[in-house]
Design a protein around this motif. Structure first.
Motif, short mmCIF file in Angstrom:
data_model
loop_
_atom_site.label_atom_id
_atom_site.label_comp_id
_atom_site.label_asym_id
_atom_site.label_seq_id
_atom_site.Cartn_x
_atom_site.Cartn_y
_atom_site.Cartn_z
N TYR A 193 46.49 49.48 30.52
CA TYR A 193 45.18 49.30 28.79
C TYR A 193 45.85 49.18 27.41
CZ TYR A 193 42.39 51.74 25.52
OH TYR A 193 41.37 51.67 24.34
N ILE A 248 41.33 61.86 37.48
CA ILE A 248 41.90 60.47 36.86
C ILE A 248 41.48 59.20 37.64
CG2 ILE A 248 44.37 59.49 36.99
CD1 ILE A 248 45.94 61.59 36.76
N ARG A 272 39.24 56.58 36.35
CA ARG A 272 40.06 54.96 36.16
C ARG A 272 39.75 54.28 36.00
NH1 ARG A 272 40.21 53.30 42.60
NH2 ARG A 272 38.16 53.31 42.53
N VAL A 332 35.66 52.86 25.21
CA VAL A 332 36.39 53.44 25.09
C VAL A 332 35.95 54.74 26.01
CG1 VAL A 332 39.12 54.04 26.21
CG2 VAL A 332 38.35 51.92 25.23
N LEU A 340 40.77 61.26 31.73
CA LEU A 340 42.45 60.64 31.79
C LEU A 340 43.02 61.53 31.06
CD1 LEU A 340 42.12 56.76 32.15
CD2 LEU A 340 42.86 58.39 34.29
N PHE A 352 46.46 63.77 33.06
CA PHE A 352 47.39 63.66 31.95
C PHE A 352 48.65 64.57 31.19
CE2 PHE A 352 46.23 59.14 32.94
CZ PHE A 352 46.74 59.40 34.36
N LYS A 393 44.98 45.10 28.11
CA LYS A 393 43.36 44.84 27.63
C LYS A 393 43.62 45.31 25.91
CE LYS A 393 39.17 46.97 27.82
NZ LYS A 393 38.84 48.22 27.00
N LEU A 425 38.37 53.52 31.50
CA LEU A 425 38.96 53.26 29.99
C LEU A 425 39.15 50.82 29.68
CD1 LEU A 425 43.11 53.59 30.16
CD2 LEU A 425 41.69 54.40 28.61
N SER A 426 38.30 50.91 30.92
CA SER A 426 37.49 49.63 30.52
C SER A 426 36.08 49.19 30.28
CB SER A 426 37.69 48.26 31.51
OG SER A 426 37.57 49.75 33.11
N ARG A 427 35.57 50.79 29.92
CA ARG A 427 34.35 50.26 29.75
C ARG A 427 34.30 50.39 27.88
NH1 ARG A 427 29.98 54.38 30.57
NH2 ARG A 427 29.66 54.53 29.02
N GLU A 428 33.10 50.40 27.79
CA GLU A 428 32.98 49.93 25.73
C GLU A 428 32.12 50.41 25.09
OE1 GLU A 428 34.76 48.27 23.55
OE2 GLU A 428 36.23 47.52 25.38
#
Lengths: 622, 407, 326
Positions: free
Chosen positions: C169, B358, B362, B370, B375, B379, C173, B365-368
């Motif tokens: 997220y 994780i 972390r 995603v 993750l 989880f 987001k 998720l903010s990559r483009e």
């Protein structure tokens, strides 16, 4: 229709992992206005569940009323909505329970708990309800009712709490009061006060009472009609006097004859073989078949209906069914003799085995900021006793009088504060734990609770072995095992019991294991600490018979600690009455019972409900 | 990093491998041993038999047990490890100057070896589950000398069930490598707790008086320090040295093959120190009750010594609390490990763990576009252990102690 | 009752001292000032002189508990323990090792952002937990209860990290409902607080509901509840008046003890949502290996816990008449 309550073919079942438990399986009876109906029977026969069904409080969702009707003043209440049922509970039907210590809400005041019912059902304002509550508390004879309103339950004794429960129950003048073992958890002297109070209030308000109890004497003195329950059914139903004069069902007779008492001294108490069948798997025919002393060939196949044999006296037994008796299958399978065999212990030698002189056991009570020892609780406050060889001394008294502490102090489980205990010339109080060892095997103890007296993680063999290993370490393995087998046999358990665990046994069998544990180290003196008090009367009889027979065979001396005077009358040679840490009176049993001198002893003896002496030895099997 | 370094088993004789045992491997072995012992003991002991029957009746519990068994099995496979000898060009093991066999620093476990395909088939970078092409655009040689931007094909298309991570490792394999850490934390911590809690709880409850006061003082003081900060303090002090996972260097080895100074092991010890007080309190309370029970009195009437009473009558009758605490705490500890590793005071960065997964993922998720599978795998793997453990824990508690039902 | 409270307060004193000693041993003995200096100055290439200088500048150049070189009372007072650890007893936290900031002052300013996030989480979570638990207890045995418990177990099996990362997220987001992280003062802070509060409440929901449901059910099976039913009270009155008041006793143990901790903040939440509270203060200190701050925070946490214990004892006297009239 003048019955307040009429129950018709009531069936209350429970869903369990092992199948449907038929706790109540077709029970019918009626109670007239102002009448007292007693439901008696041993534990697990369905008495309490009948009571909860009447007040419509069967524990959901496992339990449910599977059939039958409960008519209150002629109106069936089983089909009512929950809202309508609530209007009846506490208002038309109210109930008091066995455990006064836990039946009141600890965080609400007494006043709140009484007024709650009054405001709910009688539409009174808080002020009026307050008045009514004070009046009710006065009527149950509690001192200073007004200030009691703001008290919390924990500041009241058990007897006072039960009075509060009665006040709550009767506050709305119900048509029916259900009293489920209302006196069982109380001391003898308090028991009498509570049951008399219920009687008195019943007369005043002409409330009908459904009394649930296992105490036959209480039924005899306080009920007008009796229903004897066995395995979810009523097996005999009659006016009290009729039933006690002429019990017709073999179970009723057996039950009555197993009650210990003075008139049975020197005789074996009657017992019922086997155990009550589990509610999930009753026998097909008569539910008492297999245990019945008068069983016939057809009994286990045909279920006997409850029929009126003589006016008002109904019995569910084929013996009283002329048609059944005319059939070939009425040939007897079993026919136990009617007379009780003798079981006499040769009269005790007068020589003392153990003498207790000035025994005091105090507990420190810590108080204040630093928890300093402020005062001592004088649990045992200077008692003198003599236990004679081969005889039984009973130590009686109410709970908290110090009798258990006295018993434990005598065999040095608790080291006493002061006094001497002379066991055949040696003063036990002066000995170290090591010095006591030789005496440990000579004095043993049997406990009350058959559930907490055996370690659940040890087999019966390991439990009995512990004492032999500790006190007779020289014994070889083989000899030890022989000894265990012999002891088990002596207490009526087979050698196959050795490798089993306590949870596989019934209460009575566990008590036998407890006796075997003590017996295995060849003691001379055994303290029986309420050893039969937690048992049902028929099981109690078996254990009393066993204790008496081992006393006869091994010349044992018993210190019998109990609050049950019937047991004392049956088994004890001498009695010592204990009150608040002291002995108020002692002497030969007969003398104390026939001619008590001390005021407390008198109160104690008067408080015990008694069955007419002429009836006690009259019961015969049909 | 190809199959060469990792030839199939059995081609070498015994002395061409050297076992490596981490302190935490012992925990796994102990756990498996305890489970086996329980199964055997429950055949004989009446009350355990009843518990087992009760559990077997509970279908949900049986399903959960299967899940847990799978996790324990993976942890066990991942706890048996050995190093291979380094093979020289001539095909025989290379020898050091002293004439001893040189072993590879990579102590591969049975799990690594069984899944060697999954372990070694790495890509360049991210790829989505079951993808055939890389997730990121790259400049590639087009026809002739032209350079085009596009999604390069994967070396091993459609083999990565859960995709690959930033450096191209198979995510499923990494998630499986986290299993051992989770199981070890859950079991090891409780193993640390049990002796402390039983010892202090029993003596406090049994002897009472000053001993009780002292024990109560110790656990109130310890529990008054915020657990997570105590862990932080301990880990800052002890955690940075020792074996952090990954390659085994000779400095870590004691007695030839044994790694004692294992950061994961210290984490278990420290988590244990911060969490033994609850069980201790429970056991103290139970002992207070037990010592007044009649069978203990009966034992005293035989003149039995205190130690013998504790051994025969007290300890066996508090064991149900131990077992209940064990199964109920297990899941909480697995979750705690992830959080500790995430804030950087958990297991070493080289140790496979869901917390580390994780932590590295972390920001994905903010990559483009995603990247979600890393993750989700972490989880999901954690959830699939914790949920069955929770349900099974409830079932065990209900079976052992109906009084505590619903709790 | 007053004796009872005084006794509980007195009982806390040895515990406070115990914590102080324990932290001193941990931070000065086990981890010596030399270790500290080396960690702060960088592990490699540190000379003995540099270490000594650092120790002198930060007051660590003394023996830990006993200074044989001094005379009289100075044997005790000229020690690290006396200078650094003992002042914690009167909440004098001293200065940090790395940037020489005033720890006490920092705690005072950072405590409020912590409170701004932990207080709403605590309040909403408690109310929601109790409400849902009581609902499940009311409908016990029905499908609502069965599935409610299943859901609670599922919720508690999910990692807190998942709630935070997933929540940021999804809500921040994708749906762009709230800013992902940040903090502001005054009324503007609300838009930053909603997301962490929602996530904080959700992540503790499973454990809370299940625990309180158990507490309620335990009370529901008591004899006095049967008495209340036999009076004809409605299920609601039984539950809310009789059971709830008794259930408050175990609830209080669980709840009151954590009230002082609200000042303390949460390591995870503050880090993820960039809230300048005590939690992120601690995390920064951990990552910078600033032992003076970590030690202060350990000690502060213990004090808050002990205050919580005393508050719990006092609150018992409010709900339990058996304690009140002891």
């Amino acid at each position: 229709m003048n019955s307040v309550l009429e129950i018709k073919d009531l069936k209350t079942y429970f869903k369990t992992p092992r199948g449907t438990a038929k706790a109540v399986d077709g029970v019918s009876f009626a109670i007239p206005k102002g009448g007292t109906f007693a439901l008696v029977g041993e534990s697990g026969c369905g008495k309490s569940m009948t009571a909860l069904s009447v007040i419509q409080l069967v524990p959901e969702p496992a339990g449910y009323i599977a059939g039958g009707r409960v008519l209150l003043n002629g109106r069936d209440i089983t089909g009512l909505t929950e809202r309508e049922k609530r209007g009846i509970r506490g208002n038309n039907i109210s109930m008091i329970f066995q455990e006064p210590m836990t039946s009141l809400n600890p965080v609400l005041t007494i006043g709140e708990q009484i007024m709650e019912a009054i405001t709910l059902h009688q539409g009174k304002t808080r002020k009026e309800a307050r008045e009514a509550a004070i009046e009710m508390l006065g009527r149950v004879k509690l001192p200073d009712p007004a200030s009691l309103l703001s008290a919390y339950p924990h500041s009241l004794s058990g007897g006072m709490r039960q009075r509060v429960m009665i006040a709550i129950a009767l506050s709305c003048r119900p048509d029916l009061l259900i009293a489920d073992e209302p006196t069982t958890a109380l001391d003898v002297t308090i028991q009498a006060q509570i049951i008399d109070l219920i009687d008195e209030l019943k007369r005043e308000t002409s409330t009908a009472v459904l009394l649930i109890t296992h105490n036959m004497a209480l039924v005899y003195t306080h009920a007008e009609t009796v229903g004897v329950m066995y395995a979810g059914k009523i097996v005999e139903l009659a006016p009290t006097k009729t039933l006690f004069r002429n019990p017709m069902h073999p179970y009723t007779v057996k039950l009555l004859r197993s009650i210990p008492g003075q008139e049975k001294r020197g005789l074996k108490l009657d017992t019922i073989s086997g155990a009550v069948p589990p509610a999930t798997s009753y026998p097909v025919g008569c539910r008492f078949s297999g245990r019945c002393p008068r069983e016939m060939e057809g009994c286990s196949g045909i279920e006997p209906p409850l029929v009126e044999c003589s006016p008002l006296h109904s019995v569910a037994c084929h013996l009283h069914d002329a048609e059944f008796m005319s059939k070939p299958y009425s040939r007897p399978l079993r026919h136990e003799p009617d007379v009780l065999p003798p079981l006499a212990v040769p009269h005790g030698e007068k020589e003392a085995l153990l003498e207790v002189k000035g025994l005091k056991t105090y507990y420190p009570i810590r108080k204040g900021l630093f928890k300093r020892v402020a005062v001592h609780l004088k649990a045992v406050d200077g008692i003198d006793l003599t236990v004679r060889k081969g005889s039984t001394l009973a130590l009686v008294g109410e709970s908290g009088c110090g009798k258990t502490t006295a018993g434990k102090s005598i065999i040095q489980l608790i080291r006493p504060t002061e006094g001497n205990i002379i066991f055949e010339g040696s003063d036990l109080t002066t000995l170290s734990e090591k010095g006591l060892r030789p005496f440990r095997s000579r004095m043993q103890i049997i406990f009350q609770d058959p559930y907490s007296s055996l370690n659940p993680r040890l087999t019966v063999k390991e439990t009995i072995e512990e004492g032999i290993k500790a006190l007779n370490p020289g014994l070889a393995k083989k000899a030890r095992e022989e000894k265990i087998a012999w002891t088990l046999d002596r207490v009526g358990l087979g050698p196959e019991a050795m490798l089993r665990y306590p949870h596989e046994f019934s209460g009575g069998q566990r008590q036998r294991v407890g006796i075997a544990r003590a017996l295995a180290v060849d003691p001379e003196f055994i303290v029986c600490d309420e050893a039969v008090s937690a048992l049902d009367v028929s099981v109690q009889a078996q254990i009393l018979n066993l204790l008496k027979s081992i006393q006869r065979d091994f010349g044992l001396s018993f210190l019998f600690i109990t609050h049950d005077l019937g047991v004392v009358e049956y088994i004890a040679d001498e009695v010592a009455v204990m009150y608040e840490g002291r002995i108020v009176e002692q002497g030969p049993t007969e003398e104390i019972f026939s001619n008590p001198k001390d005021a407390y002893t008198k109160r104690l003896l008067e408080a015990v409900p008694k069955i007419d002496a002429s009836l006690l030895s009259s019961w015969k099997l049909p | 990093m190809t199959g060469l370094e990792n030839p199939p088993l059995g081609r070498y004789e015994q002395d061409k491998t050297m076992p490596v045992i981490l302190a935490t491997d012992l925990i796994t072995f102990f756990l498996v041993g305890a489970i086996v012992y329980f199964i055997i003991a429950s055949r004989k002991d009446g009350s355990l038999k009843a518990v087992r029957r009760e559990l077997a009746r509970n279908r949900l519990a049986v399903v959960c047990m299967a899940f847990l068994a799978f996790y324990v099995a993976v942890a066990l496979l991942d706890s048996v490890r050995y190093r291979d000898a380094v093979i020289g060009d001539d095909g025989v093991p290379a020898l050091s100057e002293g004439g001893s066999v040189i072993y590879s620093p990579e102590a591969l476990s049975l799990l690594d070896r069984a899944l060697s395909g999954m372990r070694t088939r790495t890509e360049k970078t991210y790829s989505a589950p079951f993808a055939t092409h890389s997730y990121a655009k790259e400049s590639m040689e087009g026809a002739g000398v032209t350079i085009v931007r596009g999604y390069p094909p994967l070396k091993y298309p459609r083999t990565h069930w859960l995709g690959t991570d930033r450096v191209g490792n198979d995510v499923l394999f990494i998630a499986l490598k986290g299993v051992r850490t989770g199981v070890v934390i859950g079991a090891g911590t409780t193993l640390v707790i049990i002796p402390f809690a039983i010892f202090f709880g029993v003596i406090a409850g049994f002897y009472g008086g000053a001993i009780d006061d002292i024990v109560q003082y110790i656990y109130t003081t310890l529990s008054s320090i915020p657990g997570v900060l105590l862990i932080v303090a301990f880990m800052l002090l002890f955690g940075s040295s020792g074996y952090q996972g990954g390659l085994v260097s000779d400095v870590h080895l004691v007695w030839r093959a044994f790694v004692l100074n294992d950061r994961l092991f210290w984490l278990c010890v420290i988590l244990g120190i911060t969490s033994w007080t609850d069980l201790c309190r429970l056991i103290r309370g139970e002992t207070l009750k037990l010592r007044e029970l009649e069978y203990v009195q009966a034992s005293k009437a035989f003149g039995a010594g205190r130690l013998s009473i504790i051994y025969r009558h007290i300890v066996p009758n508090v064991m149900h609390l131990v077992l209940i605490t064990f199964v109920l705490q297990f899941s909480g500890l697995v979750l705690a490990e992830a959080i500790l590793s995430y804030i950087g005071i958990g297991v070493g960065p080289e140790t496979g763990s869901w917390g580390n997964m994780i932590n590295t993922a972390r920001l994905e998720l903010s990559r483009e576009p995603v990247v979600w599978w890393n993750l989700l795998a972490a989880f999901g793997a954690m959830f699939a252990l914790v949920l069955p453990a929770n349900i099974f824990g409830d079932a065990v508690r209900d079976a052992l102690d109906p009084r505590l039902r619903y709790r | 009752m007053l004796t009872y409270i005084i006794r509980r307060v007195l009982y806390a004193i040895p515990i406070v001292i115990g914590v102080n000693l324990l932290t001193a041993v941990l931070f000065f003995y086990v981890n010596t000032p030399d270790d500290m200096a080396r960690k702060i100055l960088g592990e490699k290439n540190v000379t003995a002189t540099q270490v000594e200088n650092w120790k002198r500048d930060h007051g660590y150049n003394l023996p830990v508990f006993f200074n044989g070189a001094e005379e009289g009372a100075a044997k005790i007072s000229e020690t690290i323990f006396f200078r650094k650890s003992l002042p914690l007893l009167w909440l004098d936290f001293g200065r940090s090792d790395r940037n020489n900031i005033d720890i006490g002052g920092e705690i005072k300013t950072r405590m409020f952002p912590s409170l701004a996030i932990s207080l709403p989480i605590f309040t909403f979570a408690l109310v929601l937990d109790l409400f849902l638990a009581m609902m499940l207890a009311y409908y016990r045995g029905t499908y609502l209860d069965v599935w409610g418990v299943v859901l609670a177990v599922v919720l508690m099996s999910v990692s807190t990290l998942f709630y935070i990362i997933g929540g940021q997220y999804l809500l921040g987001k994708v749906l762009k409902l709230f800013p992902i992280s940040g903090f502001d003062t005054g009324i503007d802070s609300i838009k930053f607080l909603v997301l962490p509060v929602v996530i904080g409440v959700l992540s503790s929901l499973g454990v809370g509901v299940r625990f309180y449901r158990t507490v309620f059910l335990e009370e529901i099976n008591r004899d006095y509840v049967r008495t209340a039913r036999a009076k004809g009270l409605s299920e609601g009155a039984v539950l809310f008046k009789h059971a709830l008041k008794n259930a408050m006793i175990p609830v209080l143990t669980n709840v009151v003890v954590s009230i002082p901790f609200l000042f303390y903040g949460s390591l995870l939440m503050e880090r993820f949502f960039a809230i300048p509270g005590l939690g992120s203060f601690t995390i920064d200190a951990i990552q910078a290996q600033d032992f003076a701050i970590v030690r202060s925070m350990v000690y502060l946490g213990s004090i808050l816990y002990i205050i919580g214990l005393i508050l719990t004892d006092i609150s018992y006297t409010l709900v339990d008449p058996r304690v009140r009239f002891e």
